[in-house]
Structures are given as C-alpha cells and as structure tokens.
Design a protein around this motif. Structure first.
Motif, PDB file in Angstrom:
ATOM      1  N   GLY A 116     -61.856 -34.934   9.577  1.00  0.00           N
ATOM      2  CA  GLY A 116     -61.403 -33.542   9.630  1.00  0.00           C
ATOM      3  C   GLY A 116     -62.263 -32.570   8.860  1.00  0.00           C
ATOM      4  N   THR A 175     -65.662 -30.264   7.899  1.00  0.00           N
ATOM      5  CA  THR A 175     -66.799 -29.613   8.545  1.00  0.00           C
ATOM      6  C   THR A 175     -67.978 -29.576   7.588  1.00  0.00           C
ATOM      7  OG1 THR A 175     -65.386 -28.233   9.913  1.00  0.00           O
ATOM      8  CG2 THR A 175     -67.648 -27.499   9.638  1.00  0.00           C
ATOM      9  N   GLY A 177     -63.692 -23.482  14.950  1.00  0.00           N
ATOM     10  CA  GLY A 177     -62.880 -23.621  13.744  1.00  0.00           C
ATOM     11  C   GLY A 177     -61.413 -23.882  14.076  1.00  0.00           C
ATOM     12  N   ASP A 178     -60.894 -23.131  15.065  1.00  0.00           N
ATOM     13  CA  ASP A 178     -59.483 -23.301  15.464  1.00  0.00           C
ATOM     14  C   ASP A 178     -59.242 -24.694  16.037  1.00  0.00           C
ATOM     15  OD1 ASP A 178     -59.091 -20.718  14.710  1.00  0.00           O
ATOM     16  OD2 ASP A 178     -59.057 -19.880  16.751  1.00  0.00           O
ATOM     17  N   GLN A 238     -60.992 -27.321  15.575  1.00  0.00           N
ATOM     18  CA  GLN A 238     -61.188 -28.311  14.527  1.00  0.00           C
ATOM     19  C   GLN A 238     -59.886 -28.501  13.746  1.00  0.00           C
ATOM     20  OE1 GLN A 238     -61.876 -27.298  11.011  1.00  0.00           O
ATOM     21  NE2 GLN A 238     -62.420 -29.351  10.347  1.00  0.00           N
ATOM     22  N   ARG A 239     -59.250 -27.387  13.411  1.00  0.00           N
ATOM     23  CA  ARG A 239     -57.984 -27.460  12.659  1.00  0.00           C
ATOM     24  C   ARG A 239     -56.875 -28.063  13.511  1.00  0.00           C
ATOM     25  NH1 ARG A 239     -59.684 -22.886  10.463  1.00  0.00           N
ATOM     26  NH2 ARG A 239     -58.831 -21.667  12.165  1.00  0.00           N
ATOM     27  N   ASP A 240     -56.753 -27.573  14.758  1.00  0.00           N
ATOM     28  CA  ASP A 240     -55.649 -28.030  15.612  1.00  0.00           C
ATOM     29  C   ASP A 240     -55.763 -29.516  15.945  1.00  0.00           C
ATOM     30  OD1 ASP A 240     -54.895 -25.462  15.543  1.00  0.00           O
ATOM     31  OD2 ASP A 240     -55.425 -24.974  17.627  1.00  0.00           O
ATOM     32  N   GLY A 295     -57.718 -31.786  14.318  1.00  0.00           N
ATOM     33  CA  GLY A 295     -58.076 -32.644  13.187  1.00  0.00           C
ATOM     34  C   GLY A 295     -59.452 -33.269  13.314  1.00  0.00           C
ATOM     35  N   ASP A 310     -66.758 -26.837   5.117  1.00  0.00           N
ATOM     36  CA  ASP A 310     -66.178 -27.287   3.856  1.00  0.00           C
ATOM     37  C   ASP A 310     -67.305 -27.585   2.871  1.00  0.00           C
ATOM     38  OD1 ASP A 310     -63.392 -27.421   4.677  1.00  0.00           O
ATOM     39  OD2 ASP A 310     -64.079 -28.992   6.031  1.00  0.00           O
TER      40      ASP A 310
END
Ligand SMILES: Nc1ncnc2c1ncn2[C@@H]1O[C@H](COP(=O)(O)OP(=O)(O)OP(=O)(O)O)[C@@H](O)[C@H]1O
Ligand SMILES: [Mg+2]
Length: 334
Positions: free
Chosen positions: A42, A44, A200-201, A203-205, A207, A225
């Motif tokens: 998860g 970046t 980015g979205d 990646q978050r959604d 994981g 990150d």
C-alpha cells in the motif's frame, strides 16, 4: 511487523554494447548499480532523477523485462530476479506497469474493451465472457471513462483518457503493485494533476502499492510516502517524502529541489537555483568514488577515492558530507 511487499537488494543491470571498432572490446554500460529499497504493502515510492539515471531500467528489471542481478524479493519470499518467464507469469499479474506514452502503449487495432480485458484473458482464464465484460465496464467507470465507450478505438481518445485506459488495463487483474513510469510526462500540465489524483485515489481505495517514476520532484511530492532519488544508476537519497522535501541532505537532491518552482511569486523570485556544473557523466565511464562528485559543489578529495554508502537510519543518504549547502558552497556551484 508487516512483511515488505518487495525488498530490493544490490539490484544491478548492465548492458553490453557492441564494440565500436574491429579490434575494440564490447563496451559495458552499468545502468543500475546496486539499488536497495523496501516497499511496504500500500505504500507509494516516488523515484526521481535526471534522464539516463536508470529509472526505467530499474522498473523493467523488477518485472523481468531486462536481465538483472541481485535481489528483488517479493512478499512470498521469491526473488523475482532471474525467474524463468513461466514462473514470472504468476507475478506479472501482481505487478503491473503503466507507461509514459499513453497512445503508443495501446494497440491501435484493438478496442478499448479488448485492451483493458487483455490481461484478464492471460491471467484469469477461469472467467467467462460476461464476467470479463462486466469487470471491464466497472474498471472503466472507476478510472473515469464512460463504460459505453467500450467499443471505441484508442485514437478516438485524448492523451489523458488514453492514460486512463492504460491505468484500467493495469488494474483489471487486481495487482498489488503498479509501477508507473513517468505516467504524466507526455500529458498537458492541466491534465497531469487529474491523472496523478486518479492514481492516488485508486491507490487508497484498492490498497495498492505504487512505484511512481518522474523526472521532477514536484510531480511526486503529494503522492509519495517515500522518495528515492537516483543518479547514474545509484540511490543518492531515500527518505519519507516530508523529510526529504523539508530537509534534503544530499547535494544532488538539494539541486533538484531548488529547480522546483515555488507557488509564491515573492519566494520564487528570492529563491536560489543551485546549478549543476558540467554534464551528466556517461554511465559507461562513471566517476570514481561518489558518482555525483564531478558536479557537486561540496566534493572533496575523499569523494574521488571512496564511494559513500547509503546510510542514516530512516533518512538514508549516500554522501560523505550530507547536510544543507552553505552560501559559499552555493556560489561555488554557480
Ligand atoms: N536496452 C538498452 N541497451 C543499452 N543501453 C540502455 C538500454 N536501455 C537503457 N540504456 C541506457 O541505460 C541508462 C539508463 O537508462 P534509463 O532509460 O533507465 O534512464 P531513465 O532514468 O529512465 O531516463 P529517462 O528519464 O530519460 O526516461 C542510459 O544511459 C540508457 O542509455
Ligand atoms: Mg525512463
């Protein structure tokens, strides 16, 4: 403790170039020279460096597209370096790539639906036609494409939309890692932020872990990150994004950061760009000791004889004399 998704140790890629003259030996170009990093699930990781620093070669080595040596150990303990194509196939669905030139990386004879579905046909032979169509439409929706455009061809889409198609194609097999090699460099500046935000979205959604390659530190700032700065095939600095931007320790990182425009016009005018002396040396004939020393305002005799190790706890720097450049060093650079 969580197991890293990938651990790279002493990763190296060398290309043998044909001899120039009849009696000359073939030349060796070391494009990646001992890269180390870990990537958590998860996470970046931004990878930044000038043209020719080995970013794309590093990415290609991780998925077996160029022969490499060293280790890129996947979460399950398998070293991906040197795997046979047959064994690599399993990992090729877990690690997907998004390329720089959106239109050129899509087959012009295939419809958008066929392009996005293709990795599923390779990796998910268990799925039926209807299920595949459903998943493709769902993915189109997720990346901001209209599902009713499923039968259109790539040339009917803009650059930004083509990159969305490339992203949909990468994500359709539910990878754990997506390596994005300069995914926005070919796009208009106004479109770049949209695509970065989309990544980015997603990646978050989902994981996902991302390795996000760019020339420029400003592109990866908000999405990363941690950031890895490369120069001539080596890691110069690797740190949490916040620490790297607030307190860059390697002179090369400081030079790269000084070239990033500041939104405030007053600060921008007062800002001092650190110019790098001379040209990027050839990776066929890299400088002794620290590879950056020929362009470094702080270089001393030691830098020519001893290669600095990447060290420093959480904020890693490969420099004998890390820390902010002093005013007199800045004038030496110019
Ligand atoms: N297939 C190849 N054969 C020979 N040399 C290569 C090959 N691919 C890359 N190189 C060389 O390896 C070095 C690193 O190239 P690479 O494309 O990885 O850099 P990069 O950081 O991705 O640059 P850019 O920002 O321009 O994309 C360069 O000197 C390049 O010329
Ligand atoms: Mg590249």
């Amino acid at each position: 403790m969580t197991t890293p998704l990938m651990t790279a140790r002493d990763l190296r890629v060398r290309f043998e170039l044909p001899a120039q003259g009849l009696f000359q030996k073939p030349r060796v170009l070391q494009a990646v020279s001992g890269v180390d990093f870990t990537l958590m699930p998860g996470e970046t990781l931004g990878v930044v460096g000038e043209s020719g620093s080995g970013k794309s070669t590093l990415a290609r080595a991780l998925i077996g597209l160029v022969p490499a040596s060293g280790h890129a150990v996947w979460q399950d303990g398998t070293n991906l370096i040197g795997l046979s194509p047959r064994r690599m196939l399993k990992y090729r669905s877990e690690i997907q790539m998004v390329f720089q030139d959106p239109l050129a990386s899509l087959d012009p004879r295939m419809t958008v639906g066929q392009i996005i579905a293709e990795p599923l046909l390779t990796h998910r032979k268990d799925l039926g036609r209807d299920e595949i169509r459903l998943r493709v439409k769902d993915m189109m929706d997720r990346v901001g494409l209209l599902p009713n455009q499923i039968n259109r061809y790539p040339h009917e889409f803009s650059g930004g939309q083509c990159q969305r198609i490339g992203i949909a194609r990468a994500l359709i097999v539910e990878p754990k890692l997506v390596i994005c090699d300069e995914p926005v460099s070919a796009l208009d500046v106004s479109i770049q932020a949209q695509v970065i935000n989309l990544l980015g979205d997603l990646q978050r959604d989902l994981g996902l872990a991302l390795i996000f390659i760019a020339h420029d530190l400003s592109v990866v700032k908000h999405i990363s990150d941690r950031v890895l700065v490369m120069y001539l095939g080596r890691v110069m600095e690797l740190a949490e994004a916040e620490a790297l931007y607030a307190d860059p320790r390697h002179p090369y990182t400081q030079a790269l950061l000084s070239a990033v425009p500041v939104p405030d016009p007053v600060l921008e005018r007062a800002k001092r760009i650190i110019p790098l002396r001379g040209e990027l040396p050839s990776p066929m004939n890299p400088p002794s000791g620290c590879v950056f020393r020929t362009r470094c305002p702080r270089a001393e005799a030691l830098c020519a004889t001893e290669r600095p190790e990447l060290q420093g706890g959480g904020h890693l720097t490969a420099c004998h004399f890390p820390g902010a450049l002093r005013p007199e060093e800045l004038s030496k650079a110019g």
